[in-house]
Motif scaffolding. Structure first.
Motif, PDB file in Angstrom:
ATOM      1  N   PRO A 103       5.549   9.813  -1.731  1.00  0.00           N
ATOM      2  CA  PRO A 103       5.881  10.371  -0.414  1.00  0.00           C
ATOM      3  C   PRO A 103       5.202  11.725  -0.187  1.00  0.00           C
ATOM      4  CG  PRO A 103       7.847   9.517  -1.489  1.00  0.00           C
ATOM      5  CD  PRO A 103       6.745   9.478  -2.504  1.00  0.00           C
ATOM      6  N   ALA A 104       4.663  11.875   1.035  1.00  0.00           N
ATOM      7  CA  ALA A 104       3.943  13.109   1.351  1.00  0.00           C
ATOM      8  C   ALA A 104       4.807  14.111   2.114  1.00  0.00           C
ATOM      9  CB  ALA A 104       2.701  12.774   2.179  1.00  0.00           C
ATOM     10  N   VAL A 105       6.027  13.727   2.468  1.00  0.00           N
ATOM     11  CA  VAL A 105       6.896  14.609   3.242  1.00  0.00           C
ATOM     12  C   VAL A 105       7.736  15.448   2.283  1.00  0.00           C
ATOM     13  CG1 VAL A 105       8.747  14.729   4.946  1.00  0.00           C
ATOM     14  CG2 VAL A 105       6.986  12.944   5.134  1.00  0.00           C
ATOM     15  N   ASN A 151      12.600  11.808   3.142  1.00  0.00           N
ATOM     16  CA  ASN A 151      11.313  12.234   2.579  1.00  0.00           C
ATOM     17  C   ASN A 151      10.189  11.247   2.860  1.00  0.00           C
ATOM     18  OD1 ASN A 151      12.373  10.266   0.753  1.00  0.00           O
ATOM     19  ND2 ASN A 151      11.002  11.035  -0.856  1.00  0.00           N
ATOM     20  N   LEU A 152      10.437  10.308   3.767  1.00  0.00           N
ATOM     21  CA  LEU A 152       9.413   9.329   4.119  1.00  0.00           C
ATOM     22  C   LEU A 152       9.113   9.406   5.612  1.00  0.00           C
ATOM     23  CD1 LEU A 152      10.569   6.119   2.184  1.00  0.00           C
ATOM     24  CD2 LEU A 152       8.915   7.847   1.457  1.00  0.00           C
ATOM     25  N   ALA A 153       7.844   9.321   5.953  1.00  0.00           N
ATOM     26  CA  ALA A 153       7.434   9.251   7.354  1.00  0.00           C
ATOM     27  C   ALA A 153       6.913   7.849   7.616  1.00  0.00           C
ATOM     28  CB  ALA A 153       6.356  10.290   7.645  1.00  0.00           C
ATOM     29  N   ARG A 154       7.617   7.071   8.423  1.00  0.00           N
ATOM     30  CA  ARG A 154       7.168   5.719   8.768  1.00  0.00           C
ATOM     31  C   ARG A 154       7.799   5.318  10.079  1.00  0.00           C
ATOM     32  NH1 ARG A 154      11.964   6.509   7.245  1.00  0.00           N
ATOM     33  NH2 ARG A 154      13.144   5.144   5.875  1.00  0.00           N
ATOM     34  N   ALA A 155       7.127   4.420  10.782  1.00  0.00           N
ATOM     35  CA  ALA A 155       7.625   3.951  12.073  1.00  0.00           C
ATOM     36  C   ALA A 155       8.812   3.014  11.872  1.00  0.00           C
ATOM     37  CB  ALA A 155       6.507   3.244  12.827  1.00  0.00           C
ATOM     38  N   VAL A 192       7.087  -2.368  -4.777  1.00  0.00           N
ATOM     39  CA  VAL A 192       7.664  -2.470  -3.436  1.00  0.00           C
ATOM     40  C   VAL A 192       9.163  -2.185  -3.464  1.00  0.00           C
ATOM     41  CG1 VAL A 192       8.164  -4.096  -1.558  1.00  0.00           C
ATOM     42  CG2 VAL A 192       5.886  -4.000  -2.531  1.00  0.00           C
ATOM     43  N   LEU A 193       9.809  -2.383  -4.603  1.00  0.00           N
ATOM     44  CA  LEU A 193      11.244  -2.148  -4.739  1.00  0.00           C
ATOM     45  C   LEU A 193      11.572  -0.704  -5.126  1.00  0.00           C
ATOM     46  CD1 LEU A 193      12.218  -5.409  -6.669  1.00  0.00           C
ATOM     47  CD2 LEU A 193      12.302  -5.000  -4.207  1.00  0.00           C
ATOM     48  N   ASP A 194      10.558   0.098  -5.366  1.00  0.00           N
ATOM     49  CA  ASP A 194      10.789   1.506  -5.701  1.00  0.00           C
ATOM     50  C   ASP A 194      11.347   2.208  -4.464  1.00  0.00           C
ATOM     51  OD1 ASP A 194      10.699   4.181  -6.393  1.00  0.00           O
ATOM     52  OD2 ASP A 194       8.657   4.122  -7.159  1.00  0.00           O
ATOM     53  N   PRO A 195      12.502   2.866  -4.553  1.00  0.00           N
ATOM     54  CA  PRO A 195      13.052   3.538  -3.371  1.00  0.00           C
ATOM     55  C   PRO A 195      12.286   4.779  -2.949  1.00  0.00           C
ATOM     56  CG  PRO A 195      14.438   3.949  -5.285  1.00  0.00           C
ATOM     57  CD  PRO A 195      13.431   2.911  -5.700  1.00  0.00           C
ATOM     58  N   LEU A 196      11.304   5.214  -3.737  1.00  0.00           N
ATOM     59  CA  LEU A 196      10.483   6.378  -3.401  1.00  0.00           C
ATOM     60  C   LEU A 196      11.346   7.606  -3.125  1.00  0.00           C
ATOM     61  CD1 LEU A 196       7.757   4.720  -1.125  1.00  0.00           C
ATOM     62  CD2 LEU A 196       7.621   5.256  -3.564  1.00  0.00           C
ATOM     63  N   LEU A 197      12.189   7.925  -4.079  1.00  0.00           N
ATOM     64  CA  LEU A 197      13.087   9.061  -3.936  1.00  0.00           C
ATOM     65  C   LEU A 197      12.381  10.375  -4.294  1.00  0.00           C
ATOM     66  CD1 LEU A 197      16.279   7.572  -5.640  1.00  0.00           C
ATOM     67  CD2 LEU A 197      15.776   7.714  -3.192  1.00  0.00           C
ATOM     68  N   ASP A 227       0.836  -1.200   0.000  1.00  0.00           N
ATOM     69  CA  ASP A 227       0.000   0.000   0.000  1.00  0.00           C
ATOM     70  C   ASP A 227       0.873   1.254   0.000  1.00  0.00           C
ATOM     71  OD1 ASP A 227      -2.229  -1.616   0.044  1.00  0.00           O
ATOM     72  OD2 ASP A 227      -2.629  -1.344   2.181  1.00  0.00           O
ATOM     73  N   GLU A 228       1.934   1.231   0.822  1.00  0.00           N
ATOM     74  CA  GLU A 228       2.840   2.374   0.880  1.00  0.00           C
ATOM     75  C   GLU A 228       3.514   2.609  -0.464  1.00  0.00           C
ATOM     76  OE1 GLU A 228       6.328   3.668   3.944  1.00  0.00           O
ATOM     77  OE2 GLU A 228       6.758   1.899   2.717  1.00  0.00           O
ATOM     78  N   SER A 229       3.869   1.525  -1.141  1.00  0.00           N
ATOM     79  CA  SER A 229       4.593   1.647  -2.402  1.00  0.00           C
ATOM     80  C   SER A 229       3.742   2.286  -3.492  1.00  0.00           C
ATOM     81  CB  SER A 229       5.074   0.271  -2.873  1.00  0.00           C
ATOM     82  OG  SER A 229       3.989  -0.514  -3.357  1.00  0.00           O
ATOM     83  N   ARG A 230       2.431   2.283  -3.318  1.00  0.00           N
ATOM     84  CA  ARG A 230       1.544   2.845  -4.328  1.00  0.00           C
ATOM     85  C   ARG A 230       1.276   4.331  -4.099  1.00  0.00           C
ATOM     86  NH1 ARG A 230      -3.665  -0.357  -4.326  1.00  0.00           N
ATOM     87  NH2 ARG A 230      -4.076   1.129  -6.019  1.00  0.00           N
ATOM     88  N   LEU A 231       1.772   4.868  -2.993  1.00  0.00           N
ATOM     89  CA  LEU A 231       1.556   6.267  -2.673  1.00  0.00           C
ATOM     90  C   LEU A 231       2.864   7.025  -2.801  1.00  0.00           C
ATOM     91  CD1 LEU A 231      -0.615   5.791   0.544  1.00  0.00           C
ATOM     92  CD2 LEU A 231      -1.442   6.270  -1.768  1.00  0.00           C
TER      93      LEU A 231
END
Length: 243
Positions: A86-88, A134-138, A203-208, A80-84
Motif C-alpha cells: 500500500p502506498a497510502v 491505507n488503501l486507495a482504490r475505486a 490476493v488473500l493478503d489483507p494488505l494491512l 497486480d494490486e496484491s503484489r504492491l
C-alpha cells in the motif's frame, strides 16, 4: 508441500495463468499451445480448453489470439494490486462500510460480499465491514449503491482488532510454506504450479499497515520470491516459446 493446497496443472490452468501473467493479457493460440507443450500437455488438449474457455466467457478469440474477458481482467487487476505494498500512509483511521440498502435480492447480497472481499474489507458483524484506511482504490457501483462509508478509530488495540478480523497467523503459515516450496522447486512445471498458488494466496493478503502485522510477516518475502519467478518465466518464454 504436503500441507499446501496446490491445484494440479491442467490445460485451462496453464492458459489462464499464462494470460494472467502477461500485460496486455492477449497471446496467439500458437504461443499458448507451445506453453502447454512445455508442460507435457498435447496441442489438442490446449485447443479444447481454449474452446471451452471461450464458451464459458473466460477468454475471447480474435484474429488467432486469445484475450481475457472483463471479469478476468478484474482478477488480473486484483493480482497486480496484491503484489504492491500500500502506498497510502496510515494515520490510524479505519474505513467503515455500513450496509444501508433495504430489501436486497440474493444476487445483490452475493455481489456485495464479493466486492467487499475484493476491496479487502472484513466483516465485523452482519452489515458492517471495515479495514484500516491505507488503501486507495475505486469502489464498484454495487458497493456505492448499498453502503454508507464512515471513517473512525477503534477505542481498543487496533492490532487486536485486525487479528480478530483476519486469520493472520494462518495466512502467514501458508505464505511461508509456499515460499519454501517455490525456493526448493527445480522443474519449471512445478515452479509454474507453485507460482500460480502464490498469486492466489497474495490476493488473500489483507494488505494491512506494518504496525498491525505480527512480527516476521512473510508478505514482502513472498512477493519478492514471486517477482524472481516472474522474471525467470519471462526469460523461459522468450527462450523456448516466443521464437
Amino acid at each position: 508441500m504436503d500441507n499446501l493446497e496446490i491445484r494440479p496443472l491442467t490445460a485451462r490452468s496453464v492458459v489462464l495463468s499464462t494470460l494472467l501473467g502477461v500485460h496486455p493479457p492477449r497471446l496467439p493460440a500458437r504461443v499458448l499451445v507451445r506453453v502447454g507443450d512445455l508442460f507435457g500437455i498435447a496441442e489438442g488438449t490446449v485447443r479444447v480448453a481454449l474452446s471451452r474457455m471461450v464458451a464459458a466467457g473466460d477468454v475471447v478469440q480474435s484474429g488467432g489470439a486469445y484475450a481475457l474477458t472483463e471479469r478476468l481482467l478484474e482478477r488480473q487487476a486484483r493480482q497486480d494490486e496484491s503484489r504492491l505494498l500500500p502506498a497510502v500512509p496510515w494515520d490510524g483511521d479505519w474505513e467503515i462500510a455500513v450496509i444501508t440498502a433495504e430489501r436486497r435480492p440474493a444476487a445483490d447480497r452475493a455481489e456485495l460480499r464479493r466486492a467487499m472481499s475484493a476491496l479487502r474489507l472484513a466483516e465485523l458483524r452482519e452489515g458492517t465491514w471495515l479495514r484500516p484506511a491505507n488503501l486507495a482504490r475505486a469502489r464498484p457501483d454495487a458497493v456505492v449503491r448499498q453502503c454508507t462509508f464512515l471513517t473512525g478509530r477503534p477505542e481498543g488495540d487496533p492490532a487486536a482488532l485486525a487479528a480478530a478480523l483476519w486469520d493472520l497467523d494462518g495466512w502467514a503459515a501458508t505464505a511461508r510454506g509456499l515460499d519454501a516450496a517455490l525456493a526448493g522447486a527445480a522443474a519449471m512445471a512445478e515452479r509454474f504450479t507453485l507460482a500460480a498458488a502464490v498469486l492466489r494466496h497474495l490476493v488473500l493478503d489483507p494488505l494491512l499497515p506494518p504496525a498491525l502485522l505480527p512480527p516476521g510477516w512473510p508478505g514482502t518475502g513472498l512477493r519478492d520470491r514471486y517477482a524472481d519467478f516472474e522474471s525467470e518465466f519471462a526469460r523461459f518464454l522468450s527462450d523456448h516459446v516466443l521464437l
